[in-house]
Motif scaffolding. Structure first.
Motif, PDB file in Angstrom:
ATOM      1  N   ALA A  78       0.832  -1.201   0.000  1.00  0.00           N
ATOM      2  CA  ALA A  78       0.000   0.000   0.000  1.00  0.00           C
ATOM      3  C   ALA A  78       0.870   1.255   0.000  1.00  0.00           C
ATOM      4  N   LEU A  79       1.929   1.222   0.757  1.00  0.00           N
ATOM      5  CA  LEU A  79       2.826   2.369   0.853  1.00  0.00           C
ATOM      6  C   LEU A  79       3.491   2.676  -0.488  1.00  0.00           C
ATOM      7  N   LEU A  80       3.847   1.638  -1.234  1.00  0.00           N
ATOM      8  CA  LEU A  80       4.613   1.799  -2.468  1.00  0.00           C
ATOM      9  C   LEU A  80       3.745   1.904  -3.715  1.00  0.00           C
ATOM     10  N   TYR A  81       2.429   1.960  -3.540  1.00  0.00           N
ATOM     11  CA  TYR A  81       1.533   1.957  -4.690  1.00  0.00           C
ATOM     12  C   TYR A  81       1.787   3.144  -5.628  1.00  0.00           C
ATOM     13  N   GLY A  82       1.995   4.323  -5.079  1.00  0.00           N
ATOM     14  CA  GLY A  82       2.232   5.486  -5.920  1.00  0.00           C
ATOM     15  C   GLY A  82       3.486   5.320  -6.757  1.00  0.00           C
ATOM     16  N   ASP A  83       4.537   4.781  -6.160  1.00  0.00           N
ATOM     17  CA  ASP A  83       5.785   4.530  -6.871  1.00  0.00           C
ATOM     18  C   ASP A  83       5.562   3.532  -8.002  1.00  0.00           C
ATOM     19  N   GLU A  84       4.790   2.486  -7.723  1.00  0.00           N
ATOM     20  CA  GLU A  84       4.506   1.481  -8.738  1.00  0.00           C
ATOM     21  C   GLU A  84       3.734   2.078  -9.910  1.00  0.00           C
ATOM     22  N   GLN A  85       2.773   2.933  -9.625  1.00  0.00           N
ATOM     23  CA  GLN A  85       1.989   3.547 -10.686  1.00  0.00           C
ATOM     24  C   GLN A  85       2.843   4.466 -11.558  1.00  0.00           C
ATOM     25  N   ARG A  86       3.763   5.179 -10.940  1.00  0.00           N
ATOM     26  CA  ARG A  86       4.658   6.023 -11.732  1.00  0.00           C
ATOM     27  C   ARG A  86       5.501   5.182 -12.682  1.00  0.00           C
ATOM     28  N   MET A  87       5.977   4.033 -12.206  1.00  0.00           N
ATOM     29  CA  MET A  87       6.787   3.181 -13.060  1.00  0.00           C
ATOM     30  C   MET A  87       5.957   2.595 -14.200  1.00  0.00           C
ATOM     31  N   ARG A  88       4.724   2.240 -13.924  1.00  0.00           N
ATOM     32  CA  ARG A  88       3.859   1.713 -14.991  1.00  0.00           C
ATOM     33  C   ARG A  88       3.612   2.785 -16.058  1.00  0.00           C
ATOM     34  N   ARG A  89       3.427   4.014 -15.619  1.00  0.00           N
ATOM     35  CA  ARG A  89       3.211   5.087 -16.581  1.00  0.00           C
ATOM     36  C   ARG A  89       4.467   5.319 -17.403  1.00  0.00           C
ATOM     37  N   LEU A  90       5.631   5.200 -16.778  1.00  0.00           N
ATOM     38  CA  LEU A  90       6.884   5.361 -17.505  1.00  0.00           C
ATOM     39  C   LEU A  90       7.006   4.289 -18.595  1.00  0.00           C
ATOM     40  N   LEU A  91       6.624   3.046 -18.279  1.00  0.00           N
ATOM     41  CA  LEU A  91       6.647   1.980 -19.286  1.00  0.00           C
ATOM     42  C   LEU A  91       5.719   2.307 -20.446  1.00  0.00           C
ATOM     43  N   GLU A  92       4.549   2.841 -20.148  1.00  0.00           N
ATOM     44  CA  GLU A  92       3.613   3.217 -21.207  1.00  0.00           C
ATOM     45  C   GLU A  92       4.220   4.311 -22.088  1.00  0.00           C
ATOM     46  N   ASN A  93       4.866   5.290 -21.457  1.00  0.00           N
ATOM     47  CA  ASN A  93       5.511   6.354 -22.220  1.00  0.00           C
ATOM     48  C   ASN A  93       6.587   5.791 -23.140  1.00  0.00           C
ATOM     49  N   PHE A  94       7.384   4.878 -22.622  1.00  0.00           N
ATOM     50  CA  PHE A  94       8.466   4.297 -23.414  1.00  0.00           C
ATOM     51  C   PHE A  94       7.917   3.513 -24.606  1.00  0.00           C
ATOM     52  N   GLY A  95       6.847   2.779 -24.379  1.00  0.00           N
ATOM     53  CA  GLY A  95       6.249   1.999 -25.452  1.00  0.00           C
ATOM     54  C   GLY A  95       5.686   2.841 -26.575  1.00  0.00           C
ATOM     55  N   SER A  96       5.417   4.114 -26.299  1.00  0.00           N
ATOM     56  CA  SER A  96       4.817   4.996 -27.309  1.00  0.00           C
ATOM     57  C   SER A  96       5.823   5.932 -27.960  1.00  0.00           C
ATOM     58  N   ARG A  97       7.118   5.812 -27.626  1.00  0.00           N
ATOM     59  CA  ARG A  97       8.112   6.708 -28.200  1.00  0.00           C
ATOM     60  C   ARG A  97       8.336   6.404 -29.681  1.00  0.00           C
ATOM     61  N   PRO A  98       8.731   7.436 -30.486  1.00  0.00           N
ATOM     62  CA  PRO A  98       8.964   7.237 -31.922  1.00  0.00           C
ATOM     63  C   PRO A  98      10.066   6.214 -32.177  1.00  0.00           C
ATOM     64  N   PRO A  99       9.911   5.374 -33.190  1.00  0.00           N
ATOM     65  CA  PRO A  99      10.907   4.330 -33.458  1.00  0.00           C
ATOM     66  C   PRO A  99      12.259   4.868 -33.883  1.00  0.00           C
ATOM     67  N   GLY A 100      12.336   6.121 -34.343  1.00  0.00           N
ATOM     68  CA  GLY A 100      13.607   6.672 -34.786  1.00  0.00           C
ATOM     69  C   GLY A 100      14.563   7.016 -33.660  1.00  0.00           C
ATOM     70  N   GLU A 101      14.081   7.102 -32.442  1.00  0.00           N
ATOM     71  CA  GLU A 101      14.945   7.393 -31.291  1.00  0.00           C
ATOM     72  C   GLU A 101      15.744   6.162 -30.893  1.00  0.00           C
ATOM     73  N   THR A 102      16.941   6.388 -30.383  1.00  0.00           N
ATOM     74  CA  THR A 102      17.639   5.275 -29.748  1.00  0.00           C
ATOM     75  C   THR A 102      16.882   4.900 -28.477  1.00  0.00           C
ATOM     76  N   SER A 103      17.078   3.694 -28.030  1.00  0.00           N
ATOM     77  CA  SER A 103      16.354   3.257 -26.835  1.00  0.00           C
ATOM     78  C   SER A 103      16.728   4.088 -25.618  1.00  0.00           C
ATOM     79  N   TRP A 104      17.998   4.445 -25.488  1.00  0.00           N
ATOM     80  CA  TRP A 104      18.401   5.252 -24.331  1.00  0.00           C
ATOM     81  C   TRP A 104      17.749   6.625 -24.372  1.00  0.00           C
ATOM     82  N   ALA A 105      17.733   7.248 -25.574  1.00  0.00           N
ATOM     83  CA  ALA A 105      17.068   8.542 -25.710  1.00  0.00           C
ATOM     84  C   ALA A 105      15.578   8.418 -25.414  1.00  0.00           C
TER      85      ALA A 105
END
Length: 202
Positions: free
Chosen positions: A67-94
């Motif tokens: 319960a305490l870490l739920y907010g942290d977990e949600q932020r990480m899930r959103r970060l994964l969603e953002n990464f999955g939607s990045r343009p294919p022309g970018e390097t993965s690190w960028a």
């Protein structure tokens, strides 16, 4: 059979109520842990503070650490969603860096409560252990996404190293930011660390 508008609305309302309950439990856990120390906080006290039953708590979280870490977990899930939607022309690190910047733009600079959670995680073994488990799971997900994005075989060493470097950078940035808070924005601290870590991935 097609889903009716009424059924869709009902399902959406149900999910929003569930999310509101998770958020209420998370906020209650944060508040009580900061006020009294995690060892003094019980699941029953968290449930009472959120206005739900002990059984309802168990339907959403396995324990007070989750319960305490739920907010942290949600932020990480959103970060994964953002990464999955990045343009294919970018390097993965960028793309990873851009995903983190997008997360900060969406949610704003972390508030003092987030800093309190980070300090609590570092100070309490049971929370730190659970947090490290979450990070390990997200690291595996990021490695899989990098491999797919770069056309590498599953479990490729480069994707695993890059994912590990990214997660380590986020953790170190959070540590430095909570130590220095509020002297510099988290995004500024993270950018400085990303530059140092990025050299092998350019």
């Amino acid at each position: 059979m097609a889903t009716t508008t009424g059924e869709t609305t009902t399902g959406g309302l149900r999910e929003r109520k569930k999310e509101a309950t998770r958020r209420a439990l998370h906020e209650a856990a944060m508040r009580l842990a900061v006020e009294h120390g995690l060892d003094e906080v019980t699941v029953e006290a968290i449930a009472d503070a959120a206005g739900v039953s002990r059984r309802t708590f168990s339907n959403y979280f396995a324990g007070k650490e989750d319960a305490l870490l739920y907010g942290d977990e949600q932020r990480m899930r959103r970060l994964l969603e953002n990464f999955g939607s990045r343009p294919p022309g970018e390097t993965s690190w960028a793309a990873l860096r851009a995903s983190f910047r997008a997360l900060l733009a969406e949610q704003g600079e972390p508030d003092p409560q987030w800093a309190a959670q980070a300090r609590l995680a570092r100070a309490h073994p049971s929370v730190l252990s659970r947090q490290l488990g979450h990070y390990a799971a997200f690291e595996r997900c990021i490695a899989d996404l990098i491999a797919a994005r770069d056309g590498l075989p599953p479990g490729a060493l480069r994707s695993r190293v890059m994912a590990g470097a990214f997660i380590s950078t986020l953790r170190l940035a959070a540590h430095l930011w909570t130590d220095d808070q509020p002297s510099r924005p988290l995004g500024e601290v993270a950018d400085e660390l990303f530059e140092e870590m990025a050299r092998p991935f350019r």
